[in-house]
Scaffold this motif. Structure first.
Motif, mmCIF file in Angstrom:
data_model
loop_
_atom_site.group_PDB
_atom_site.id
_atom_site.type_symbol
_atom_site.label_atom_id
_atom_site.label_comp_id
_atom_site.label_asym_id
_atom_site.label_seq_id
_atom_site.Cartn_x
_atom_site.Cartn_y
_atom_site.Cartn_z
ATOM 1 N N SER A 64 3.726 21.075 -28.905
ATOM 2 C CA SER A 64 3.870 20.024 -27.899
ATOM 3 C C SER A 64 2.862 18.914 -28.204
ATOM 4 O O SER A 64 1.673 19.032 -27.907
ATOM 5 C CB SER A 64 3.638 20.590 -26.489
ATOM 6 O OG SER A 64 3.713 19.586 -25.521
ATOM 7 N N ILE A 65 3.341 17.864 -28.856
ATOM 8 C CA ILE A 65 2.481 16.732 -29.201
ATOM 9 C C ILE A 65 2.898 15.554 -28.321
ATOM 10 O O ILE A 65 3.809 14.795 -28.652
ATOM 11 C CB ILE A 65 2.594 16.380 -30.693
ATOM 12 C CG1 ILE A 65 2.201 17.594 -31.546
ATOM 13 C CG2 ILE A 65 1.704 15.189 -31.028
ATOM 14 C CD1 ILE A 65 2.288 17.354 -33.035
ATOM 15 N N VAL A 66 2.258 15.454 -27.178
ATOM 16 C CA VAL A 66 2.554 14.385 -26.225
ATOM 17 C C VAL A 66 1.260 13.620 -25.958
ATOM 18 O O VAL A 66 0.397 14.090 -25.215
ATOM 19 C CB VAL A 66 3.118 14.952 -24.903
ATOM 20 C CG1 VAL A 66 3.453 13.818 -23.957
ATOM 21 C CG2 VAL A 66 4.334 15.825 -25.168
ATOM 22 N N PRO A 67 1.072 12.472 -26.585
ATOM 23 C CA PRO A 67 -0.161 11.711 -26.365
ATOM 24 C C PRO A 67 -0.338 11.367 -24.892
ATOM 25 O O PRO A 67 0.598 10.913 -24.235
ATOM 26 C CB PRO A 67 0.047 10.434 -27.210
ATOM 27 C CG PRO A 67 1.099 10.806 -28.206
ATOM 28 C CD PRO A 67 1.988 11.789 -27.522
ATOM 29 N N PRO A 68 -1.534 11.593 -24.338
ATOM 30 C CA PRO A 68 -1.760 11.243 -22.931
ATOM 31 C C PRO A 68 -1.707 9.738 -22.729
ATOM 32 O O PRO A 68 -2.079 8.961 -23.617
ATOM 33 C CB PRO A 68 -3.159 11.803 -22.651
ATOM 34 C CG PRO A 68 -3.813 11.858 -23.989
ATOM 35 C CD PRO A 68 -2.735 12.150 -24.985
ATOM 36 N N VAL A 69 -1.271 9.335 -21.547
ATOM 37 C CA VAL A 69 -1.121 7.906 -21.251
ATOM 38 C C VAL A 69 -2.412 7.308 -20.713
ATOM 39 O O VAL A 69 -2.697 6.119 -20.930
ATOM 40 C CB VAL A 69 0.033 7.693 -20.253
ATOM 41 C CG1 VAL A 69 0.183 6.216 -19.905
ATOM 42 C CG2 VAL A 69 1.344 8.236 -20.820
ATOM 43 N N TRP A 70 -3.220 8.108 -20.023
ATOM 44 C CA TRP A 70 -4.378 7.546 -19.338
ATOM 45 C C TRP A 70 -5.384 6.871 -20.264
ATOM 46 O O TRP A 70 -6.005 5.858 -19.857
ATOM 47 C CB TRP A 70 -5.071 8.615 -18.497
ATOM 48 C CG TRP A 70 -5.748 9.711 -19.266
ATOM 49 C CD1 TRP A 70 -5.244 10.933 -19.592
ATOM 50 C CD2 TRP A 70 -7.072 9.671 -19.816
ATOM 51 N NE1 TRP A 70 -6.149 11.656 -20.320
ATOM 52 C CE2 TRP A 70 -7.281 10.906 -20.464
ATOM 53 C CE3 TRP A 70 -8.083 8.719 -19.825
ATOM 54 C CZ2 TRP A 70 -8.466 11.215 -21.119
ATOM 55 C CZ3 TRP A 70 -9.279 9.014 -20.488
ATOM 56 C CH2 TRP A 70 -9.448 10.259 -21.121
#
Length: 262
Positions: free
Chosen positions: A227-233
């Motif tokens: 699961s490679i989901v770059p954080p948005v914050w």
């Protein structure tokens, strides 16, 4: 390589400063922590007044921010030492696949609501785990992610300390202040994104190393996908700091023009 799963309470509350199953005890220790912080703030206020600081509030804020940064740096040193040692390694969210121990209503085709609050569906996709015998590559990957994520926590303290000290020492709108804000924006964007990605990838690799592949006959198995989901914050914080950098740069220019007119 061995692995130990922690119990449910630790998985849920392990990240908090004060935890426990007895609410009055938790509240008591929370109150003790707040009292210590209050005593520290009182000491800083007394010291600022003793030194006749031009702004006691800014002086206290700057001092608290420096303490904040110091704690983060000490934590980073601890993480680096843990990374190069052979001690067990804690993983906050190791991806797993686990069947729920009981049949749930969502699995039944003839389900009928009972008219009361009930658990309809649930799944477990991660576990707080302690891993032993972790090899150097995986330990370095996880340590890098942890250190980067912790350094991001210290960036707001650094920004507050710099801005407060600049305001105490001279003009708040200075080119160097703008430069500090821009550097902080880059650090948050890079470290915040890379830290989360390295931790996610490292946790998945560890799960695949210590747990068997997913199978219908196994109660617990390793997660099958990365699961490679770059954080948005980090992007949002970086944009905010970048905007402040531009504002302070414009403020410094206007300040110089105003001083030239006087």
């Amino acid at each position: 390589m061995g692995i130990t799963f922690l119990d449910n309470n630790e998985c849920r509350y392990g990240g908090n400063m004060v935890s426990g199953t007895d609410l009055p005890t938790v509240l008591l220790w929370g109150g003790v922590g707040l009292a210590i912080i209050g005593a520290l703030v009182g000491l800083l206020v007394w010291d600022a007044r003793r030194r006749k600081s031009p702004s006691v509030l800014l002086d206290v804020i700057a001092a608290m921010a420096r303490v904040w940064v110091a704690i983060v740096l000490l934590g980073s040193v601890f993480l680096i030492v843990r990374g190069v040692s052979t001690a067990t390694y804690d993983i906050a969210a190791m991806p797993i696949e686990m069947a729920w121990p009981a049949n749930l209503p969502c699995q039944a085709s003839d389900y009928e609501p009972i008219g009361a609050t009930e658990l309809y569906c649930a799944r477990t996709d991660s576990a707080h785990a302690t891993v032993d015998g972790l090899d150097g590559g995986l330990r370095a990957l996880l340590s890098a992610g942890d250190v980067l994520s912790l350094l991001v926590v210290g960036v707001p303290g650094l920004v507050i300390a710099v801005l407060s000290q600049r305001a105490l020492d001279g003009p708040a709108f200075a080119v160097r202040t703008s430069r500090w804000l821009l550097i902080s924006a880059v650090i948050v964007l890079v470290a915040g994104t890379l830290g989360a990605l390295l931790t996610d990838v490292g946790s998945t690799l560890v799960a695949q190393r210590v747990l068997p592949a997913a199978s219908a006959d196994l109660p617990v198995a390793a997660g099958r996908t990365f699961s490679i989901v770059p954080p948005v914050w980090p992007l949002g914080v970086a944009l905010g700091l970048g905007a402040l950098s531009v504002i302070f740069r414009q403020g410094a220019r206007l300040q110089r023009e105003t001083e030239g007119l006087v």
